[in-house]
Design a protein around this motif. Structure first.
Motif, mmCIF file in Angstrom:
data_model
loop_
_atom_site.group_PDB
_atom_site.id
_atom_site.type_symbol
_atom_site.label_atom_id
_atom_site.label_comp_id
_atom_site.label_asym_id
_atom_site.label_seq_id
_atom_site.Cartn_x
_atom_site.Cartn_y
_atom_site.Cartn_z
ATOM 1 N N ILE A 1 12.302 -0.980 1.926
ATOM 2 C CA ILE A 1 12.457 -0.389 3.261
ATOM 3 C C ILE A 1 11.248 -0.689 4.132
ATOM 4 C CG2 ILE A 1 12.592 1.823 4.490
ATOM 5 C CD1 ILE A 1 14.217 2.889 2.104
ATOM 6 N N SER A 2 10.073 -0.693 3.525
ATOM 7 C CA SER A 2 8.835 -0.905 4.289
ATOM 8 C C SER A 2 8.800 -2.275 4.960
ATOM 9 C CB SER A 2 7.618 -0.756 3.374
ATOM 10 O OG SER A 2 7.588 0.504 2.785
ATOM 11 N N PHE A 3 9.448 -3.242 4.335
ATOM 12 C CA PHE A 3 9.478 -4.592 4.923
ATOM 13 C C PHE A 3 10.406 -4.664 6.138
ATOM 14 C CE2 PHE A 3 7.641 -6.096 0.884
ATOM 15 C CZ PHE A 3 6.730 -7.026 1.374
ATOM 16 N N ASN A 4 11.190 -3.619 6.353
ATOM 17 C CA ASN A 4 12.174 -3.650 7.440
ATOM 18 C C ASN A 4 11.912 -2.594 8.504
ATOM 19 O OD1 ASN A 4 14.466 -5.629 6.404
ATOM 20 N ND2 ASN A 4 13.815 -4.426 4.641
ATOM 21 N N LEU A 5 10.728 -2.011 8.498
ATOM 22 C CA LEU A 5 10.344 -1.041 9.522
ATOM 23 C C LEU A 5 9.275 -1.644 10.420
ATOM 24 C CD1 LEU A 5 10.043 2.331 7.558
ATOM 25 C CD2 LEU A 5 11.794 1.718 9.221
ATOM 26 N N PRO A 6 9.254 -1.229 11.682
ATOM 27 C CA PRO A 6 8.188 -1.704 12.581
ATOM 28 C C PRO A 6 6.822 -1.265 12.054
ATOM 29 C CG PRO A 6 9.938 -0.645 13.822
ATOM 30 C CD PRO A 6 10.224 -0.375 12.379
ATOM 31 N N GLN A 7 5.808 -2.063 12.369
ATOM 32 C CA GLN A 7 4.470 -1.774 11.858
ATOM 33 C C GLN A 7 3.916 -0.461 12.405
ATOM 34 O OE1 GLN A 7 2.463 -5.954 10.700
ATOM 35 N NE2 GLN A 7 2.645 -5.647 12.911
ATOM 36 N N GLY A 8 4.421 -0.013 13.558
ATOM 37 C CA GLY A 8 4.003 1.283 14.083
ATOM 38 C C GLY A 8 4.383 2.409 13.144
ATOM 39 N N SER A 9 5.605 2.343 12.578
ATOM 40 C CA SER A 9 6.048 3.359 11.612
ATOM 41 C C SER A 9 5.248 3.266 10.320
ATOM 42 C CB SER A 9 7.537 3.185 11.311
ATOM 43 O OG SER A 9 8.323 3.442 12.449
ATOM 44 N N LEU A 10 4.888 2.020 9.937
ATOM 45 C CA LEU A 10 4.148 1.840 8.700
ATOM 46 C C LEU A 10 2.741 2.417 8.796
ATOM 47 C CD1 LEU A 10 5.238 -1.761 7.643
ATOM 48 C CD2 LEU A 10 6.250 0.438 7.038
ATOM 49 N N VAL A 11 2.129 2.335 9.995
ATOM 50 C CA VAL A 11 0.799 2.925 10.175
ATOM 51 C C VAL A 11 0.856 4.429 9.921
ATOM 52 C CG1 VAL A 11 -1.014 3.420 11.856
ATOM 53 C CG2 VAL A 11 0.006 1.151 11.769
ATOM 54 N N TYR A 12 1.908 5.074 10.477
ATOM 55 C CA TYR A 12 2.056 6.523 10.263
ATOM 56 C C TYR A 12 2.353 6.828 8.799
ATOM 57 C CZ TYR A 12 4.412 10.965 9.826
ATOM 58 O OH TYR A 12 4.781 12.198 9.389
ATOM 59 N N TRP A 13 3.252 6.058 8.178
ATOM 60 C CA TRP A 13 3.631 6.292 6.779
ATOM 61 C C TRP A 13 2.413 6.143 5.865
ATOM 62 C CZ3 TRP A 13 8.817 4.020 4.536
ATOM 63 C CH2 TRP A 13 9.102 4.647 3.316
ATOM 64 N N LEU A 14 1.608 5.110 6.101
ATOM 65 C CA LEU A 14 0.421 4.893 5.291
ATOM 66 C C LEU A 14 -0.581 6.042 5.455
ATOM 67 C CD1 LEU A 14 -1.198 3.025 3.426
ATOM 68 C CD2 LEU A 14 -2.114 1.911 5.475
ATOM 69 N N SER A 15 -0.759 6.488 6.695
ATOM 70 C CA SER A 15 -1.672 7.615 6.941
ATOM 71 C C SER A 15 -1.174 8.876 6.259
ATOM 72 C CB SER A 15 -1.808 7.858 8.450
ATOM 73 O OG SER A 15 -2.259 6.693 9.106
ATOM 74 N N ASN A 16 0.120 9.116 6.357
ATOM 75 C CA ASN A 16 0.707 10.307 5.749
ATOM 76 C C ASN A 16 0.547 10.296 4.229
ATOM 77 O OD1 ASN A 16 2.702 12.734 5.979
ATOM 78 N ND2 ASN A 16 3.628 11.410 4.458
ATOM 79 N N SER A 17 0.829 9.153 3.586
ATOM 80 C CA SER A 17 0.709 9.060 2.126
ATOM 81 C C SER A 17 -0.741 9.203 1.686
ATOM 82 C CB SER A 17 1.271 7.710 1.654
ATOM 83 O OG SER A 17 2.648 7.603 1.945
ATOM 84 N N SER A 18 -1.664 8.627 2.464
ATOM 85 C CA SER A 18 -3.089 8.731 2.123
ATOM 86 C C SER A 18 -3.552 10.179 2.190
ATOM 87 C CB SER A 18 -3.924 7.864 3.069
ATOM 88 O OG SER A 18 -3.524 6.511 3.014
ATOM 89 N N LEU A 19 -3.153 10.898 3.247
ATOM 90 C CA LEU A 19 -3.555 12.297 3.382
ATOM 91 C C LEU A 19 -2.878 13.174 2.332
ATOM 92 C CD1 LEU A 19 -3.591 12.614 7.273
ATOM 93 C CD2 LEU A 19 -5.548 12.667 5.737
ATOM 94 N N SER A 20 -1.642 12.815 1.938
ATOM 95 C CA SER A 20 -0.968 13.565 0.867
ATOM 96 C C SER A 20 -1.753 13.460 -0.433
ATOM 97 C CB SER A 20 0.452 13.019 0.654
ATOM 98 O OG SER A 20 1.254 13.260 1.780
ATOM 99 N N ILE B 1 11.462 2.003 -1.626
ATOM 100 C CA ILE B 1 10.461 2.223 -0.573
ATOM 101 C C ILE B 1 9.791 0.915 -0.196
ATOM 102 C CG2 ILE B 1 8.186 3.256 -0.168
ATOM 103 C CD1 ILE B 1 9.181 5.741 -1.612
ATOM 104 N N LEU B 2 9.478 0.094 -1.200
ATOM 105 C CA LEU B 2 8.880 -1.214 -0.920
ATOM 106 C C LEU B 2 9.813 -2.073 -0.078
ATOM 107 C CD1 LEU B 2 6.561 -3.215 -1.466
ATOM 108 C CD2 LEU B 2 7.785 -3.938 -3.527
ATOM 109 N N LEU C 1 0.826 -1.204 0.000
ATOM 110 C CA LEU C 1 0.000 0.000 0.000
ATOM 111 C C LEU C 1 0.863 1.258 0.000
ATOM 112 C CD1 LEU C 1 -2.888 -0.936 2.482
ATOM 113 C CD2 LEU C 1 -3.091 -0.499 0.024
ATOM 114 N N ILE C 2 1.918 1.267 0.807
ATOM 115 C CA ILE C 2 2.789 2.449 0.900
ATOM 116 C C ILE C 2 3.498 2.710 -0.424
ATOM 117 C CG2 ILE C 2 4.917 3.302 1.964
ATOM 118 C CD1 ILE C 2 3.935 1.959 4.578
ATOM 119 N N ALA C 3 4.059 1.635 -1.041
ATOM 120 C CA ALA C 3 4.746 1.794 -2.326
ATOM 121 C C ALA C 3 3.762 2.246 -3.408
ATOM 122 C CB ALA C 3 5.419 0.488 -2.727
ATOM 123 N N GLY C 4 2.554 1.643 -3.385
ATOM 124 C CA GLY C 4 1.548 2.027 -4.380
ATOM 125 C C GLY C 4 1.107 3.473 -4.225
ATOM 126 N N LEU C 5 0.899 3.919 -2.980
ATOM 127 C CA LEU C 5 0.490 5.310 -2.753
ATOM 128 C C LEU C 5 1.586 6.289 -3.163
ATOM 129 C CD1 LEU C 5 -1.398 5.023 0.648
ATOM 130 C CD2 LEU C 5 -2.347 5.849 -1.509
#
Length: 405
Positions: free
Chosen positions: A161-180, A158-159, A116-120
């Motif tokens: 890196i996303s596999f190597n970050l804690p899911q807490g960071s991914l929740v923020y990253w996904l929210s940020n990309s969605s709002l962008s 980005i794809l 989702l993060i890479a796609g956004l």
């Protein structure tokens, strides 16, 4: 963060709107090749004209990026550190497939966040660069395309890196990309742009203001049998130049300018269009714009060495002579003399029309030399002119008498 930075983003868009309106009217920041100008002089000229026009700083192009990216990285790394340090609630405060926010993506559903993060990111890039290319082939357009390609390629890192970050960071990253994405789509909506007093379309250095020229403007061309109308869009660059000459002969300079700019949009290297555009601008008092067009023509003609074709030689003589006139009218005698001297060192052309332009340029060169006190050199070139056209003998005698005194 988005709500806090939204006023700043709107302010940036207003600044970019103003830059988009003024930048096409300013001289280039870098000198055209073989124009005789130094980088320092050209850049100082650009800064003076930009300041006089009230154009905002070009740093506004990266203002939002320079603010939002550090904030994003700061908050992303902060949440990552909280996740790795097992901040209170991070190990059980998730939901659905990410119960533990301190873990990296795992299991069958683990790839959902990274994908989702890479796609956004990829979608955000496409939306950001939508309708930003003008197909004019200029430098800014090329840089924009390469920058877009670079951002698209970043999707793969980005794809990973996303596999190597804690899911807490991914929740923020996904929210940020969605709002962008939501913010970009919202700011492109006509109603919202109207309410915020933004231009109807995105304004940036990569957007050429060609709307007026791209309209289906009709020009009237009289033939021997009948009078008919032909859409200017359907004419070639050469035909547009020929029609513009007719409008210039009628004194309709505004229409001629529009046709010449359309011709250059179709064929940016058209030397005669650049010369006519520069001459018209010179007559209207737009000296810096005229100089830029003449120097652009000179650069294109000398790009592959000194021209040998009759038409190209004639265009080089005309553009050099008029560039010299434009510079001298701005008080830049040294630059003007450099342009006129380019003609003086040329071999006398054989073509009658080109030869006439050659000697006219020599007269201008002699006048420039005379005005800066180089009277002996001025007399030298006037003797060459008099050998071609004796009607200038009186001017030569005046120059020689002044030199003797």
């Amino acid at each position: 963060m988005r709500l806090a930075l939204l006023p700043f983003t709107v302010l940036q868009l207003h600044k970019l709107k103003r830059i988009g309106e003024l930048l096409p009217k300013l001289p280039r920041p870098f000198p055209p090749p073989m124009s005789g100008r130094t980088f320092k002089d050209q850049f100082q000229h650009f800064r003076r004209e930009k300041s006089a026009a009230g154009c905002p700083s070009l740093l506004w192009f990266i203002a939002s990026f320079a603010v939002q990216v550090p904030c994003f990285l700061l908050w992303l790394t902060t949440i990552r550190r909280m996740s790795l340090d097992h901040h209170d609630g991070f190990d059980w405060g998730g939901t659905l497939w990410f119960q533990n926010l301190t873990e990296v993506p795992n299991g069958t559903l683990g790839p959902i966040f990274p994908l989702l993060i890479a796609g956004l990111h990829f979608v955000n890039v496409q939306v950001s660069f939508q309708k930003m290319f003008t197909r004019t082939g200029d430098t800014f357009d090329s840089l924009a395309k390469y920058y877009k390609l670079y951002l698209e390629i970043l999707t793969l890192p980005i794809l990973f890196i996303s596999f190597n970050l804690p899911q807490g960071s991914l929740v923020y990253w996904l929210s940020n990309s969605s709002l962008s994405l939501l913010q970009q789509i919202s700011l492109k909506h006509p109603y919202i742009r109207k309410k915020l007093e933004l231009p109807d379309r995105d304004t940036s250095v990569f957007v050429a203001k060609q709307k007026e020229l791209d309209s289906s403007e009709e020009v009237e061309i009289n033939t021997s049998r009948e009078s008919r109308k032909i859409a200017a869009q359907n004419l070639s660059a050469k035909e547009l130049v020929n029609v513009s000459i007719k409008f210039l002969a009628k004194g309709q300079k505004d229409m001629a300018l529009r046709l010449l700019r359309l011709a250059l949009d179709k064929e940016p290297d058209h030397a005669r269009a650049l010369i006519l555009l520069g001459q018209t601008q010179l007559q209207n008092g737009f000296l810096s714009e005229a100089t830029e067009n003449f120097e652009c023509c000179i650069s294109k003609l000398l790009l592959n060495g000194h021209p040998t074709e009759v038409e190209d030689v004639d265009n080089l003589i005309l553009s050099s002579a008029w560039a010299g006139v434009a510079c001298i009218r701005q008080g830049k005698y040294d630059e003007g003399i450099v342009h006129l001297e380019r003609v003086a060192v040329m071999k006398e052309p054989e073509d009658p029309k080109t030869k006439a332009h050659y000697y006219e340029a020599l007269i201008l060169f002699s006048s420039a030399l005379y005005n800066v006190g180089r009277k002996a050199e001025a007399a030298k070139y006037l003797r060459i002119v008099v050998a071609y056209d004796p009607s200038y003998r009186e001017l030569l005698e005046q120059c020689e008498n002044d030199d003797n005194t």
